[in-house]
Design a protein around this motif. Structure first.
Motif, mmCIF file in Angstrom:
data_model
loop_
_atom_site.group_PDB
_atom_site.id
_atom_site.type_symbol
_atom_site.label_atom_id
_atom_site.label_comp_id
_atom_site.label_asym_id
_atom_site.label_seq_id
_atom_site.Cartn_x
_atom_site.Cartn_y
_atom_site.Cartn_z
ATOM 1 N N VAL A 102 2.842 9.677 -5.438
ATOM 2 C CA VAL A 102 2.325 10.886 -4.809
ATOM 3 C C VAL A 102 3.478 11.818 -4.485
ATOM 4 O O VAL A 102 4.631 11.414 -4.375
ATOM 5 C CB VAL A 102 1.537 10.572 -3.516
ATOM 6 N N ARG B 286 -0.254 4.457 -6.588
ATOM 7 C CA ARG B 286 0.013 5.626 -7.434
ATOM 8 C C ARG B 286 1.082 6.503 -6.795
ATOM 9 O O ARG B 286 1.155 6.636 -5.575
ATOM 10 C CB ARG B 286 -1.246 6.436 -7.708
ATOM 11 N N TYR C 238 0.831 -1.213 0.000
ATOM 12 C CA TYR C 238 0.000 0.000 0.000
ATOM 13 C C TYR C 238 0.861 1.256 0.000
ATOM 14 O O TYR C 238 0.573 2.216 -0.705
ATOM 15 C CB TYR C 238 -0.932 -0.002 1.211
ATOM 16 N N LEU C 239 1.928 1.268 0.794
ATOM 17 C CA LEU C 239 2.850 2.398 0.847
ATOM 18 C C LEU C 239 4.217 1.904 0.418
ATOM 19 O O LEU C 239 4.731 0.927 0.962
ATOM 20 C CB LEU C 239 2.934 2.978 2.265
ATOM 21 N N CYS D 125 4.894 6.021 -3.262
ATOM 22 C CA CYS D 125 3.625 5.593 -3.843
ATOM 23 C C CYS D 125 2.671 5.195 -2.726
ATOM 24 O O CYS D 125 3.077 4.556 -1.754
ATOM 25 C CB CYS D 125 3.826 4.400 -4.767
ATOM 26 N N VAL D 126 1.432 5.600 -2.852
ATOM 27 C CA VAL D 126 0.381 5.234 -1.903
ATOM 28 C C VAL D 126 -0.773 4.659 -2.707
ATOM 29 O O VAL D 126 -1.244 5.291 -3.654
ATOM 30 C CB VAL D 126 -0.086 6.447 -1.067
ATOM 31 N N ILE E 146 4.324 14.428 -1.491
ATOM 32 C CA ILE E 146 3.917 14.849 -0.149
ATOM 33 C C ILE E 146 4.748 16.068 0.211
ATOM 34 O O ILE E 146 5.929 15.958 0.530
ATOM 35 C CB ILE E 146 4.102 13.714 0.874
ATOM 36 N N LEU F 273 -3.668 11.640 2.663
ATOM 37 C CA LEU F 273 -3.400 10.289 2.169
ATOM 38 C C LEU F 273 -3.545 9.238 3.269
ATOM 39 O O LEU F 273 -3.284 8.064 3.053
ATOM 40 C CB LEU F 273 -1.983 10.219 1.592
ATOM 41 N N ASP G 154 -0.751 17.288 3.275
ATOM 42 C CA ASP G 154 -0.778 16.346 2.148
ATOM 43 C C ASP G 154 -0.735 14.901 2.653
ATOM 44 O O ASP G 154 -1.465 14.040 2.171
ATOM 45 C CB ASP G 154 0.413 16.564 1.211
ATOM 46 N N ALA G 155 0.160 14.635 3.612
ATOM 47 C CA ALA G 155 0.283 13.288 4.168
ATOM 48 C C ALA G 155 -1.025 12.865 4.832
ATOM 49 O O ALA G 155 -1.503 11.745 4.634
ATOM 50 C CB ALA G 155 1.437 13.236 5.171
#
Length: 88
Positions: free
Chosen positions: A67, A65, A3-4, A61-62, A69, A78, A74-75
């Motif tokens: 990203v 996709r 995921y991250l 990527c998160v 930050i 997400l 921004d973080a």
């Protein structure tokens, strides 16, 4: 797919290389502990995930996709937050 993902993350402060091409991957719901000596780059790495620092090289990527930050806001958008070791 994780995921991250942090791929090839590098952060330099003057002549000090805090993170040198670091790769990190976390699955959704996974809990991870980073261990290392003082000055090994743990906090710098987490500061890049949480938007306090911006990597000099590499990609984050998160959810599959890439990203950018640029701030803790921004973080947070997400779903990323950080609990700091020392409160300021």
């Amino acid at each position: 797919m994780a995921y991250l993902q942090m791929r090839n993350i590098t952060k330099v402060f003057g002549s000090v290389v805090a993170n040198d091409h670091v790769d990190l991957a976390l699955d959704r719901g996974e809990i991870l502990s980073l261990l290392g000596e003082n000055g090994s780059g743990k906090t710098t790495l987490m500061n890049m995930i949480s938007g306090i620092y911006f990597p000099d090289e590499g990609h984050i990527c998160v959810g599959g996709r890439e990203v950018t930050i640029r701030s803790p806001k921004d973080a947070y958008a997400l779903g990323i937050g950080m609990i700091h070791q020392h409160f300021k």
